[in-house]
Design an enzyme around this catalytic site. Structure first.
Site, PDB file in Angstrom:
ATOM      1  N   TYR A 141       0.658  11.320   1.697  1.00  7.99           N
ATOM      2  CA  TYR A 141       1.953  10.695   1.969  1.00  7.99           C
ATOM      3  C   TYR A 141       2.788  11.518   2.947  1.00  7.99           C
ATOM      4  O   TYR A 141       3.600  10.981   3.675  1.00  7.99           O
ATOM      5  CB  TYR A 141       2.758  10.534   0.670  1.00  7.99           C
ATOM      6  N   LYS A 191     -11.477  14.660  -5.620  1.00 11.54           N
ATOM      7  CA  LYS A 191     -12.677  14.192  -4.919  1.00 11.54           C
ATOM      8  C   LYS A 191     -13.304  15.418  -4.265  1.00 11.54           C
ATOM      9  O   LYS A 191     -13.489  15.506  -3.046  1.00 11.54           O
ATOM     10  CB  LYS A 191     -12.272  13.116  -3.892  1.00 11.54           C
ATOM     11  N   ASP A 223     -13.413   8.496  -8.262  1.00 11.20           N
ATOM     12  CA  ASP A 223     -14.102   7.206  -8.388  1.00 11.20           C
ATOM     13  C   ASP A 223     -14.575   6.999  -9.827  1.00 11.20           C
ATOM     14  O   ASP A 223     -14.410   5.915 -10.406  1.00 11.20           O
ATOM     15  CB  ASP A 223     -15.254   7.071  -7.375  1.00 11.20           C
ATOM     16  N   ASP A 247      -1.100   7.280  -7.307  1.00  6.73           N
ATOM     17  CA  ASP A 247      -0.501   5.972  -7.021  1.00  6.73           C
ATOM     18  C   ASP A 247      -1.461   4.864  -7.444  1.00  6.73           C
ATOM     19  O   ASP A 247      -1.094   3.925  -8.148  1.00  6.73           O
ATOM     20  CB  ASP A 247      -0.186   5.867  -5.523  1.00  6.73           C
ATOM     21  N   ASP A 251      -1.404   2.220 -11.197  1.00  6.88           N
ATOM     22  CA  ASP A 251      -1.400   0.743 -11.213  1.00  6.88           C
ATOM     23  C   ASP A 251      -2.577   0.245 -12.048  1.00  6.88           C
ATOM     24  O   ASP A 251      -2.456  -0.680 -12.846  1.00  6.88           O
ATOM     25  CB  ASP A 251      -1.520   0.169  -9.790  1.00  6.88           C
TER      26      ASP A 251
HETATM   27  C1  IPM Z   1       4.950   3.859  -6.472  1.00  3.57           C
HETATM   28  C2  IPM Z   1       5.050   2.957  -5.280  1.00  3.57           C
HETATM   29  C3  IPM Z   1       5.486   3.789  -4.084  1.00  3.57           C
HETATM   30  C4  IPM Z   1       4.417   4.818  -3.814  1.00  3.57           C
HETATM   31  C5  IPM Z   1       5.799   2.968  -2.815  1.00  3.57           C
HETATM   32  C6  IPM Z   1       6.842   1.900  -3.073  1.00  3.57           C
HETATM   33  C7  IPM Z   1       6.218   3.847  -1.676  1.00  3.57           C
HETATM   34  O1  IPM Z   1       3.862   2.296  -5.069  1.00  3.57           O
HETATM   35  O2  IPM Z   1       5.960   4.494  -6.834  1.00  3.57           O
HETATM   36  O3  IPM Z   1       3.884   3.935  -7.086  1.00  3.57           O
HETATM   37  O4  IPM Z   1       3.426   4.528  -3.133  1.00  3.57           O
HETATM   38  O5  IPM Z   1       4.582   5.944  -4.289  1.00  3.57           O
HETATM   39 MG    MG Z   2       2.445   2.586  -6.602  1.00  4.68          MG
END
Ligand code: IPM
Ligand code: MG
Length: 353
Positions: A141, A191, A223, A247, A251
């Site tokens: 990032y 990784k 992975d 990140d 999710d």
């Molecule tokens: C998160 C989001 C952010 C990230 C985005 C909105 C920049 O996906 O907080 O997980 O990638 O960190």
């Molecule tokens: Mg995210």
């Protein structure tokens, strides 16, 4: 106690869910006799529309002088043009970096009465209690160079996956500290079979492991980790990983709980205010309808009380009220129920004891 909390509702459903978390905080401050002063500021798309920047210097300064920050979400189709110079997400990244919030805590617990809401088989889910600690101010990032250049008539884009040893060390050390209050197990995800940055990550993780022999450490390649988080989620306690992997994996892990709308997060630095936000996004498809699930934000407010204000009892009170509301069958539409945002928050507030 007296505390100043900056509210950054942001875009999409952000304002709707932050408003409800504030109701919960007001209720807690009334019950426990605290005084929370809220200052509301813009971030993300709404800040771009007003100031031309996703996070102004003034707002960043207000945040850094506060005790804690509660954020809703940033982004939306209006600002999605990939060619745009300014994007809502820049606000969030500038805030994380500006306040050196290097550790992002994302707890994932499966509520027993929501097992049915998860796409996974019930027998995989019983007892899932994972804390993902995502590195938040380094890696892909923020590494440099980060650019688009013309090379022999071709456009070339570069992002750099870069870590300093001290960046790895501070987040891994925090993961160990947090594991000590849990099941004393840290899984470091990298990784290292391919990436140099991951080999440094693993070396540092091993060192920290040797310095903290009371906590078990293992290493899994990212992975494989993405597979085990779904197939054997109960094998994990604390997971520590880099910015990009974290990140993606969070999710994925949120799916275990039945709805992403349930998950809170805390972003912490060594000192200074913490930033608290649900892990979901601005959900433009349902924005303005008042039907978003406020639980991720309400649980983020609980984490705010715990980590930034040291109010453990108050934080637990919110978490228990959320647990009871869910156990009693209160559901927003993301979980197949009929309650709207405000009603769900009301059910939680009425269970605060
Ligand atoms: C998160 C989001 C952010 C990230 C985005 C909105 C920049 O996906 O907080 O997980 O990638 O960190
Ligand atoms: Mg995210």
């Amino acid at each position: 106690m007296q505390a100043t909390i900056v509210l950054l509702p942001g875009d999409g459903i952000g304002p709707e869910i932050v408003a409800e978390a504030v109701q919960v905080l007001d209720s807690v401050s009334g019950k426990y006799q605290h005084e929370f002063n809220f200052i509301e500021r813009l971030i993300g798309g709404c800040s771009i529309d007003t100031y031309g920047s996703a996070l102004t210097d003034e707002t960043l300064a207000d945040c850094s002088q506060s005790d804690a920050i509660l954020l809703g979400a940033v982004g939306g189709p209006k600002w999605d043009d990939p060619q745009a110079e300014v994007r809502p997400e820049q606000g969030l990244l500038a805030l994380r970096k500006g306040l050196e919030l290097f550790a992002n805590l994302r707890p994932v617990r499966v509520h027993p009465s929501l097992v049915e809401a998860s796409p996974l088989k019930a027998e995989k889910l019983s007892g899932v209690d994972i804390l993902v600690v995502r590195e938040l101010t380094g890696g892909l990032y923020f590494g440099w160079p980060k650019e688009r250049v013309l090379v022999n008539g071709h456009e070339r884009a570069v992002d750099t996956l870069m870590y300093f040893d001290f960046e790895v060390r501070r987040v891994v050390e925090l993961a160990f500290e947090l594991a000590r209050g849990r099941k004393k197990k840290v899984t470091s995800v990298d990784k290292a079979n391919v990436l140099e940055s991951s080999r440094l990550w693993r070396k540092v993780a091993l060192e920290v492991g040797q310095e903290n022999p009371d906590v078990t450490l293992d290493h899994i390649l990212v992975d494989a980790a993405s597979m085990y988080l779904i197939t054997q989620p109960t094998r994990f306690d604390v997971v520590v990983t880099d910015n990009m992997f974290g990140d993606i994996l969070t999710d994925e892990t949120s799916v275990l709980t039945g709805s992403m709308g349930l998950l809170p997060s805390a972003s912490l630095g060594k000192t200074g205010p913490g930033l608290y936000e649900p892990i979901h996004g601005s959900a433009p498809d349902i924005a303005g309808k008042g039907i978003a699930n406020p639980i991720g934000t309400i649980l983020s407010a609980a984490m705010l009380l715990r980590h930034s204000l040291n109010l453990e009892e108050e934080a637990s009170a919110i978490e228990s009220a959320v647990d009871r509301a869910i156990a009693d069958g209160c559901r927003t539409t993301d979980l197949g129920g009929k309650l709207n945002t405000r009603q769900m928050a009301g059910e939680i507030i009425s269970r605060l004891v």
